[in-house]
Design a protein around this motif. Structure first.
Motif, PDB file in Angstrom:
ATOM      1  N   ILE A  78      -6.235  10.053  -3.511  1.00 31.34           N
ATOM      2  CA  ILE A  78      -5.255  10.372  -2.466  1.00 31.34           C
ATOM      3  C   ILE A  78      -3.837  10.368  -3.049  1.00 31.34           C
ATOM      4  N   VAL A  79      -3.605   9.544  -4.074  1.00 32.48           N
ATOM      5  CA  VAL A  79      -2.283   9.487  -4.715  1.00 32.48           C
ATOM      6  C   VAL A  79      -1.917  10.880  -5.239  1.00 32.48           C
ATOM      7  N   LYS A  85      -1.001   1.803 -13.114  1.00 29.77           N
ATOM      8  CA  LYS A  85      -0.979   2.400 -11.765  1.00 29.77           C
ATOM      9  C   LYS A  85      -2.303   2.089 -11.048  1.00 29.77           C
ATOM     10  N   GLU A 122      -2.159  -1.492  -9.939  1.00 28.42           N
ATOM     11  CA  GLU A 122      -1.269  -1.624  -8.779  1.00 28.42           C
ATOM     12  C   GLU A 122      -2.001  -1.193  -7.506  1.00 28.42           C
ATOM     13  N   PHE A 123      -2.727  -0.072  -7.603  1.00 28.62           N
ATOM     14  CA  PHE A 123      -3.444   0.446  -6.434  1.00 28.62           C
ATOM     15  C   PHE A 123      -4.566  -0.519  -6.037  1.00 28.62           C
ATOM     16  N   TYR A 149       0.833  -1.201   0.000  1.00 26.32           N
ATOM     17  CA  TYR A 149       0.000   0.000   0.000  1.00 26.32           C
ATOM     18  C   TYR A 149       0.876   1.263   0.000  1.00 26.32           C
ATOM     19  N   LEU A 199      -2.186  13.711  -2.068  1.00 28.82           N
ATOM     20  CA  LEU A 199      -1.065  13.585  -1.127  1.00 28.82           C
ATOM     21  C   LEU A 199       0.187  14.250  -1.715  1.00 28.82           C
ATOM     22  N   ALA A 216      -3.136  -3.447  -4.304  1.00 29.63           N
ATOM     23  CA  ALA A 216      -2.658  -3.124  -2.954  1.00 29.63           C
ATOM     24  C   ALA A 216      -3.797  -3.059  -1.941  1.00 29.63           C
ATOM     25  N   ILE A 217      -4.996  -2.679  -2.402  1.00 23.20           N
ATOM     26  CA  ILE A 217      -6.139  -2.619  -1.476  1.00 23.20           C
ATOM     27  C   ILE A 217      -6.984  -3.896  -1.559  1.00 23.20           C
ATOM     28  N   ASN A 260       5.335   7.017   4.826  1.00 27.35           N
ATOM     29  CA  ASN A 260       5.590   7.322   6.232  1.00 27.35           C
ATOM     30  C   ASN A 260       6.121   6.070   6.932  1.00 27.35           C
ATOM     31  N   GLY A 269       3.773   1.625  -1.382  1.00 24.76           N
ATOM     32  CA  GLY A 269       4.255   1.817  -2.745  1.00 24.76           C
ATOM     33  C   GLY A 269       3.179   2.308  -3.681  1.00 24.76           C
ATOM     34  N   ALA A 270       1.985   1.723  -3.571  1.00 23.32           N
ATOM     35  CA  ALA A 270       0.908   2.063  -4.503  1.00 23.32           C
ATOM     36  C   ALA A 270       0.368   3.463  -4.252  1.00 23.32           C
ATOM     37  N   SER A 271       0.326   3.877  -2.989  1.00 21.78           N
ATOM     38  CA  SER A 271      -0.307   5.155  -2.651  1.00 21.78           C
ATOM     39  C   SER A 271       0.675   6.318  -2.625  1.00 21.78           C
ATOM     40  N   GLY A 272       1.967   5.992  -2.466  1.00 27.12           N
ATOM     41  CA  GLY A 272       2.959   7.054  -2.325  1.00 27.12           C
ATOM     42  C   GLY A 272       3.099   7.545  -0.897  1.00 27.12           C
ATOM     43  N   ASP A 273       2.362   6.942   0.050  1.00 24.94           N
ATOM     44  CA  ASP A 273       2.504   7.316   1.462  1.00 24.94           C
ATOM     45  C   ASP A 273       3.573   6.428   2.090  1.00 24.94           C
ATOM     46  N   TYR A 277       6.393  17.458  10.218  1.00 23.47           N
ATOM     47  CA  TYR A 277       5.740  16.303   9.587  1.00 23.47           C
ATOM     48  C   TYR A 277       5.986  15.010  10.355  1.00 23.47           C
TER      49      TYR A 277
END
Lengths: 126, 154
Positions: free
Chosen positions: B61-62, B24, B27-28, A22, B65, B31-32, A30, A24-28, B81
């Motif tokens: 959000i991609v 992309k 991939e997302f 997640y 963010l 991931a979910i 943290n 990697g996919a989202s760019g978050d 941060y």
């Protein structure tokens, strides 16, 4: 959709791999979500899930339920962290129909009863 | 130190266009854990009336963010941060994001407040195509723990 209609979705167990994928996919990226060493360095015992991952599971509940283009608004508040290896359960309930929209109450909870996310959605009734 | 409320209403320059790609989106969706073919198969998407594969509802959000980094890392604002947690997230949709979209985000600081020693900042990303068609607005509220002026009381 009718008032009181409820749908549920049991998310899979959130593993460290889930969090890495997640991130990697989202760019978050943290480190609190992917790097146990970085967590311990700041006094957090272990990684915990991205709040947005729970929002994504809850989003799947919505799109399994209604055509995606009818979702007008989707809002959540994160109320507790989701520890790694936990298994969130998502629920959505129609609370009212107003005009040509249905209003939903949304929730994600852990098996121990901790509510990690509360939210709402507005769905156009087509 | 508390964040300066003078930032409320500040709008940042539009981001460079983000080109939404099928891979992309796949991939997302992977991931979910969402196996819905509408996120992978253009034919399945077309059968549901979409011109190409669409992205899951939280995919924006991609883009938001990345766009909000202008605010989060604005040295003048001075947000810490490393102490930030995501407090809430809101999306208002005109239509689903889809493959082939070229999206530009314009980020505005909607609110800044201090509550119980925490700095709370809400940013809004208005996401539209390069042709100006609104797609989705993403609002994110971040809380920076213990950085407000009232910090130290607990």
């Amino acid at each position: 959709m009718i008032v009181g209609e409820t749908h549920g979705l049991a998310a899979p167990r959130i593993t460290r791999s889930t969090l890495a994928l997640y991130a990697g996919a989202s760019g978050d990226h943290n480190p609190v979500h992917i790097d146990t060493d970085a967590c311990r360095a700041v006094g957090i015992p272990d990684v915990f899930a991205h709040g947005m991952l729970s929002m994504a599971y809850l989003g799947r509940l919505l799109t399994d339920w209604v055509p995606q283009e009818r979702i007008r608004a989707y809002d959540v508040r994160f109320t507790a962290i989701t520890p790694v290896n936990d298994t969130p359960v998502c629920t959505g309930t129609v609370t009212r129909i107003q005009g040509d929209c249905a209003h939903l109450d949304l929730k994600v909870a852990l098996p121990d009863g901790t509510v990690t996310l509360t939210g709402s959605a507005v769905i156009a009734l087509g | 130190m508390a964040l300066d409320p003078k930032f409320i209403g500040r709008t940042y320059p539009p981001t460079a266009p983000y080109e939404v790609g099928r891979e992309k989106i796949r991939e997302f969706a992977d991931a979910i854990g969402d196996a819905n073919p509408v996120y992978r198969d253009p034919e399945a998407a077309r059968e549901l009336g979409h011109p190409d594969v669409v992205a899951p509802v939280t995919f924006p959000i991609v883009i938001s963010l990345g766009a909000a980094e202008q605010v989060v890392f604005d040295p003048e604002l001075g947000l810490d941060y490393s102490r930030v947690v995501h407090a809430d997230q809101r999306f208002t949709y005109t239509r689903p994001v889809r493959a082939g979209d070229r999206l530009v985000a314009v980020v505005t600081v909607e609110n800044i407040k201090t509550m119980a020693g925490n700095d709370i900042i809400t940013t809004r990303a208005d996401i539209a195509t390069v042709d100006g068609e609104h797609v989705v607005t993403a609002r994110s509220t971040l809380a920076a723990r213990g950085t407000g002026d009232e910090a130290g009381e607990s």
